[in-house]
Enzyme design. Sequence first.
Site, mmCIF file in Angstrom:
data_model
loop_
_atom_site.group_PDB
_atom_site.id
_atom_site.type_symbol
_atom_site.label_atom_id
_atom_site.label_comp_id
_atom_site.label_asym_id
_atom_site.label_seq_id
_atom_site.Cartn_x
_atom_site.Cartn_y
_atom_site.Cartn_z
ATOM 1 N N TYR A 194 -9.291 5.187 -3.841
ATOM 2 C CA TYR A 194 -8.961 3.935 -3.156
ATOM 3 C C TYR A 194 -9.179 2.744 -4.074
ATOM 4 O O TYR A 194 -8.364 1.821 -4.113
ATOM 5 C CB TYR A 194 -9.806 3.785 -1.890
ATOM 6 C CG TYR A 194 -9.289 4.572 -0.710
ATOM 7 C CD1 TYR A 194 -8.774 3.925 0.413
ATOM 8 C CD2 TYR A 194 -9.314 5.960 -0.706
ATOM 9 C CE1 TYR A 194 -8.304 4.647 1.494
ATOM 10 C CE2 TYR A 194 -8.844 6.688 0.374
ATOM 11 C CZ TYR A 194 -8.338 6.026 1.475
ATOM 12 O OH TYR A 194 -7.866 6.749 2.537
ATOM 13 N N ARG B 237 -2.756 -2.237 -7.185
ATOM 14 C CA ARG B 237 -2.049 -3.093 -6.231
ATOM 15 C C ARG B 237 -2.399 -4.567 -6.391
ATOM 16 O O ARG B 237 -1.527 -5.439 -6.312
ATOM 17 C CB ARG B 237 -2.396 -2.629 -4.809
ATOM 18 C CG ARG B 237 -1.548 -3.211 -3.698
ATOM 19 C CD ARG B 237 -1.879 -2.542 -2.381
ATOM 20 N NE ARG B 237 -3.187 -2.906 -1.891
ATOM 21 C CZ ARG B 237 -3.440 -3.968 -1.135
ATOM 22 N NH1 ARG B 237 -2.458 -4.783 -0.793
ATOM 23 N NH2 ARG B 237 -4.661 -4.232 -0.720
ATOM 24 N N ARG C 78 0.837 -1.191 0.000
ATOM 25 C CA ARG C 78 0.000 0.000 0.000
ATOM 26 C C ARG C 78 0.875 1.245 0.000
ATOM 27 O O ARG C 78 1.979 1.226 0.547
ATOM 28 C CB ARG C 78 -0.905 0.002 1.233
ATOM 29 C CG ARG C 78 -1.996 -1.084 1.209
ATOM 30 C CD ARG C 78 -2.665 -1.189 2.565
ATOM 31 N NE ARG C 78 -3.889 -1.980 2.529
ATOM 32 C CZ ARG C 78 -3.944 -3.299 2.610
ATOM 33 N NH1 ARG C 78 -2.815 -3.988 2.736
ATOM 34 N NH2 ARG C 78 -5.090 -3.937 2.574
ATOM 35 N N HIS D 48 -0.229 3.255 5.087
ATOM 36 C CA HIS D 48 -0.707 2.157 5.933
ATOM 37 C C HIS D 48 -0.113 0.824 5.467
ATOM 38 O O HIS D 48 -0.788 -0.207 5.394
ATOM 39 C CB HIS D 48 -2.234 2.087 5.929
ATOM 40 C CG HIS D 48 -2.890 3.244 6.625
ATOM 41 N ND1 HIS D 48 -3.156 3.249 7.973
ATOM 42 C CD2 HIS D 48 -3.298 4.457 6.165
ATOM 43 C CE1 HIS D 48 -3.724 4.398 8.311
ATOM 44 N NE2 HIS D 48 -3.806 5.154 7.223
ATOM 45 N N ASN E 276 -9.023 6.323 11.882
ATOM 46 C CA ASN E 276 -7.700 6.519 12.468
ATOM 47 C C ASN E 276 -7.830 6.689 13.975
ATOM 48 O O ASN E 276 -8.908 7.039 14.472
ATOM 49 C CB ASN E 276 -7.011 7.760 11.886
ATOM 50 C CG ASN E 276 -6.540 7.552 10.465
ATOM 51 O OD1 ASN E 276 -6.280 6.430 10.028
ATOM 52 N ND2 ASN E 276 -6.435 8.638 9.713
ATOM 53 N N ARG F 250 -11.332 11.336 -1.613
ATOM 54 C CA ARG F 250 -10.878 9.969 -1.358
ATOM 55 C C ARG F 250 -11.834 8.930 -1.929
ATOM 56 O O ARG F 250 -11.486 7.747 -2.024
ATOM 57 C CB ARG F 250 -10.757 9.726 0.152
ATOM 58 C CG ARG F 250 -9.700 10.547 0.846
ATOM 59 C CD ARG F 250 -9.888 10.492 2.359
ATOM 60 N NE ARG F 250 -9.861 9.136 2.872
ATOM 61 C CZ ARG F 250 -10.567 8.727 3.935
ATOM 62 N NH1 ARG F 250 -11.374 9.563 4.554
ATOM 63 N NH2 ARG F 250 -10.476 7.491 4.348
ATOM 64 N N ARG G 86 -8.496 -4.480 9.597
ATOM 65 C CA ARG G 86 -7.047 -4.320 9.446
ATOM 66 C C ARG G 86 -6.582 -3.163 10.316
ATOM 67 O O ARG G 86 -7.057 -2.032 10.171
ATOM 68 C CB ARG G 86 -6.654 -4.068 7.991
ATOM 69 C CG ARG G 86 -5.131 -4.085 7.759
ATOM 70 C CD ARG G 86 -4.800 -3.987 6.275
ATOM 71 N NE ARG G 86 -3.367 -4.149 6.037
ATOM 72 C CZ ARG G 86 -2.491 -3.126 5.979
ATOM 73 N NH1 ARG G 86 -2.921 -1.886 6.144
ATOM 74 N NH2 ARG G 86 -1.216 -3.360 5.753
#
Length: 450
Positions: free
Chosen positions: A339, A346, A53, A56, A129, A335, A93
């Site tokens: 993502y 990824r 990532r 994070h 967070n 955002r 996570r």
Amino acid sequence: MTSESTHKKSPSPYKENKGLHSQTVGKRGPVLVQDTILHETLEEFAYSTTLPRVVHTKGYGAFGYFLTLRSMKEYTKAGFLQIPDTKVPVAVRFSLAASNKGTPDTSRNLRGLTTKFYTKEGNFDLLCNHIPVFFVRDAIRVPDAISHLAPSPVNNMADPQNFWTLFAKYPEATNILIWLFSDLGTVKSFRHIRAYGVSTYVWVNEEGIRHYVKYHWIPVAGEECIDQKEAELLACKNPDIAGGDLYDSIAKGQAVEYVLCVQLMNPEDEKTLPFDPLDDTKVWDETQYPLLPVGKMVLNRNPENYAEQVEKLAFAPSNLVEGLEFSDDKMLQGRAFVYSDAQRHRLGPDFRNIPINKQQNFSPKSMVSSGNGRYVAGEIMRSEIENPDDFTQAGEKYESLSTLGKNNLVNNIVFGLVHAKGETQNIVLRHLQMASPVLAKRVWDGIKTF
């Protein structure tokens, strides 16, 4: 019997295993290019690691369920929040925002607690967070802000000047500076962190009535943090202490539990508040907007395959269900889609079909959009929000700390800021002066005597 004869009569148990020997000309070689087994074995190995990532990077996983404790029907039509005792599976996570795989768990850092709810209506991702405010309030500033948290591009080591330039460049970062450099910035257990949605979302009920909402996870085991001295000691002694504590607790049958609470606000209130409630560098007063318990999350199962179940977890704020929407929070709006783009890069374009991310009958049409029925009009522009007020809450946070907490905050800032250049120090001190003249003077006195 001689050793030679023993060797000749002892067949190797690996003799017929094609996966242990490359195809060669004779026993010595060379290796043949035609050895497809060799090539496939090495290529699978080369592609076996998931891309990290961007932020994070270091994280740990746990699984369990969310249990609705009270009906939220008055405020939202989200299916899993209608009836008490409704239970849905979750995957979580825990992570460190500014990190690589070797970052110590106790480093001064933002911790993430991100949850995927597998509801009958679809997957809902809640990204939180452990500090309730962020560095900047507009997503267009995020790439630059994150670049200040990264190591030096020259030597790949920490760069204090680059780091402190972040707080000099963005006055709105003064609030998170106080939170992050308090003892809250260093913790050793994920079981003892409170977590916040940071951005402001919207809940919509069956009548179409909207409320602004902020999410809070409250640890049942209580909140705990450590000071910088203990953080540094543990970083050397056990850099993975928080991940180990999480895994070992669940392995021993000690479930990790969090209560989900929300703050709800009538959107009309934004006309009278001294700040913009959609500004993610601000918190809402909990006496004015009290925490309302919603449900409990119980994490009672560890991952069985970290690579498949944790590293391939793909979260996105755009994963919503009916009744849960975006507000006009600039950070959240920005955002919303990046993502999913990051997950495609990824994990590949088929990331939604990876088992841990799977949503039954998913299609773009099944996604939830926000704001249906609203009327919005205005001049298109690029502008700061109307009520930025970058310093008031930072000063209030400082004043809320205990005497020990204030002393530790001052020392933590001094030990970091002293390594920045003079002009950067001066700008950060001016920002601290706007928040709290007392704090600014204490930091300046500390720098002079360092």
